[in-house]
Write an enzyme that holds these catalytic residues in place. Structure first.
Site, PDB file in Angstrom:
ATOM      1  N   ARG A  32       0.856  -1.182   0.000  1.00  0.00           N
ATOM      2  CA  ARG A  32       0.000   0.000   0.000  1.00  0.00           C
ATOM      3  C   ARG A  32       0.886   1.222   0.000  1.00  0.00           C
ATOM      4  NH1 ARG A  32      -4.465   1.045   4.635  1.00  0.00           N
ATOM      5  NH2 ARG A  32      -2.609   1.042   5.922  1.00  0.00           N
ATOM      6  N   THR A  60      -0.960   7.695  -1.119  1.00  0.00           N
ATOM      7  CA  THR A  60      -2.188   7.616  -1.939  1.00  0.00           C
ATOM      8  C   THR A  60      -3.131   6.533  -1.424  1.00  0.00           C
ATOM      9  OG1 THR A  60      -1.247   5.961  -3.420  1.00  0.00           O
ATOM     10  CG2 THR A  60      -0.876   8.269  -4.000  1.00  0.00           C
ATOM     11  N   ASP A 107      -0.868  -3.436  12.702  1.00  0.00           N
ATOM     12  CA  ASP A 107      -0.273  -3.794  11.413  1.00  0.00           C
ATOM     13  C   ASP A 107       0.073  -5.288  11.427  1.00  0.00           C
ATOM     14  OD1 ASP A 107       1.802  -4.349   9.414  1.00  0.00           O
ATOM     15  OD2 ASP A 107       1.735  -2.199   9.053  1.00  0.00           O
ATOM     16  N   ASP A 162       3.735  -6.244  10.591  1.00  0.00           N
ATOM     17  CA  ASP A 162       4.655  -5.917  11.683  1.00  0.00           C
ATOM     18  C   ASP A 162       4.489  -6.881  12.844  1.00  0.00           C
ATOM     19  OD1 ASP A 162       5.513  -3.827  10.176  1.00  0.00           O
ATOM     20  OD2 ASP A 162       4.639  -2.256  11.416  1.00  0.00           O
TER      21      ASP A 162
HETATM   22  N1  URA Z   1      -3.238  -3.399   7.303  1.00  0.00           N
HETATM   23  C1  URA Z   1      -2.960  -3.850   8.554  1.00  0.00           C
HETATM   24  O1  URA Z   1      -2.003  -4.596   8.744  1.00  0.00           O
HETATM   25  N2  URA Z   1      -3.748  -3.458   9.572  1.00  0.00           N
HETATM   26  C2  URA Z   1      -4.820  -2.661   9.404  1.00  0.00           C
HETATM   27  O2  URA Z   1      -5.511  -2.358  10.380  1.00  0.00           O
HETATM   28  C3  URA Z   1      -5.094  -2.195   8.092  1.00  0.00           C
HETATM   29  C4  URA Z   1      -4.290  -2.583   7.055  1.00  0.00           C
END
Ligand code: URA
Length: 211
Positions: free
Chosen positions: A103, A107, A202, A205
């Site tokens: 991502r 943007t 995330d 992560d």
């Molecule tokens: N990607 C993620 O890892 N967590 C989110 O909350 C949204 C997108």
């Protein structure tokens, strides 16, 4: 688009531990693996089979085996990789393709940076793995990619979805093709940074540490 929310106490239990900010990466990875195996059971409800004869120790009978062409499992890198073992545990004969999507944080658009997939996916049942269906941008781009290669039967397996992301996928897919989304839960909303709320943070992560 068909949505299936896995309604099971074990799914809810594992998801709760995943959500907990104090759950460390090793436990997080293990739980994602277990959770995906439970989701895979739901996601493969319509996997194609063919009838075969089988000789038991007692008698001859009819059974089923997975049909050809084999299903293909496609984790979306990087976080989808954490879901691969859980999925292939139930579908060990599936082929595995890869889609690298990221991502763009300004943007919020999905950008493809790598792919390893058969050129022709017609007749294949495709299982996309992406833990977080947030804006839906990545999943729509991935579904579009598979459709361009001839796929017409796509199931996305996600841990969590936001209503906004589901609406995006629904708008893109409509009734054109057979697309299903299987999730452990649909959360409340996205926040201003497009994170799922309450979510689990995330996923990449938390699976792999921050790189
Ligand atoms: N990607 C993620 O890892 N967590 C989110 O909350 C949204 C997108």
């Amino acid at each position: 688009m068909r949505l299936h929310v896995a309604d099971h106490p074990l799914v809810a239990h594992k998801l709760t531990v995943l959500r907990d900010a104090t759950t460390a990466s090793p436990t997080f990875r293990l739980l994602v693996d277990e959770l995906v195996t439970l989701l895979a059971y739901e996601a493969t409800r319509d996997v194609r089979t063919r009838e075969v004869d089988v000789q038991t120790p007692v008698a001859q009978t009819r059974g089923v085996k997975l049909a050809d062409p084999r299903p293909i499992v496609v984790p979306i890198l990087r976080a989808g990789l954490g879901m691969l073992d859980g999925m292939t545990r139930l579908l060990p004969t599936a082929e595995v393709g890869f889609l690298g999507m990221q991502r763009d944080e300004t943007t919020l658009e999905a950008v493809t940076y790598a792919n390893r997939l058969p050129e022709d996916l017609s007749g294949r049942q495709c299982y996309l793995l992406d833990p977080m269906l947030a804006t839906g941008g990545t999943l729509v781009a991935a579904i579009d990619y598979l459709l361009q290669r001839g796929a017409r039967d796509v199931t996305a397996v996600c841990l969590l979805a936001a209503p906004e992301g589901l609406a995006t996928v629904e708008r893109f897919v409509g009734d054109r093709v057979d697309v299903s989304v299987v999730v452990a839960a649909v959360d409340e909303r996205l926040n201003e940074k497009a994170y799922i709320v309450p979510g689990l943070g995330d996923a990449g992560d938390r699976l792999y540490g921050i790189v």
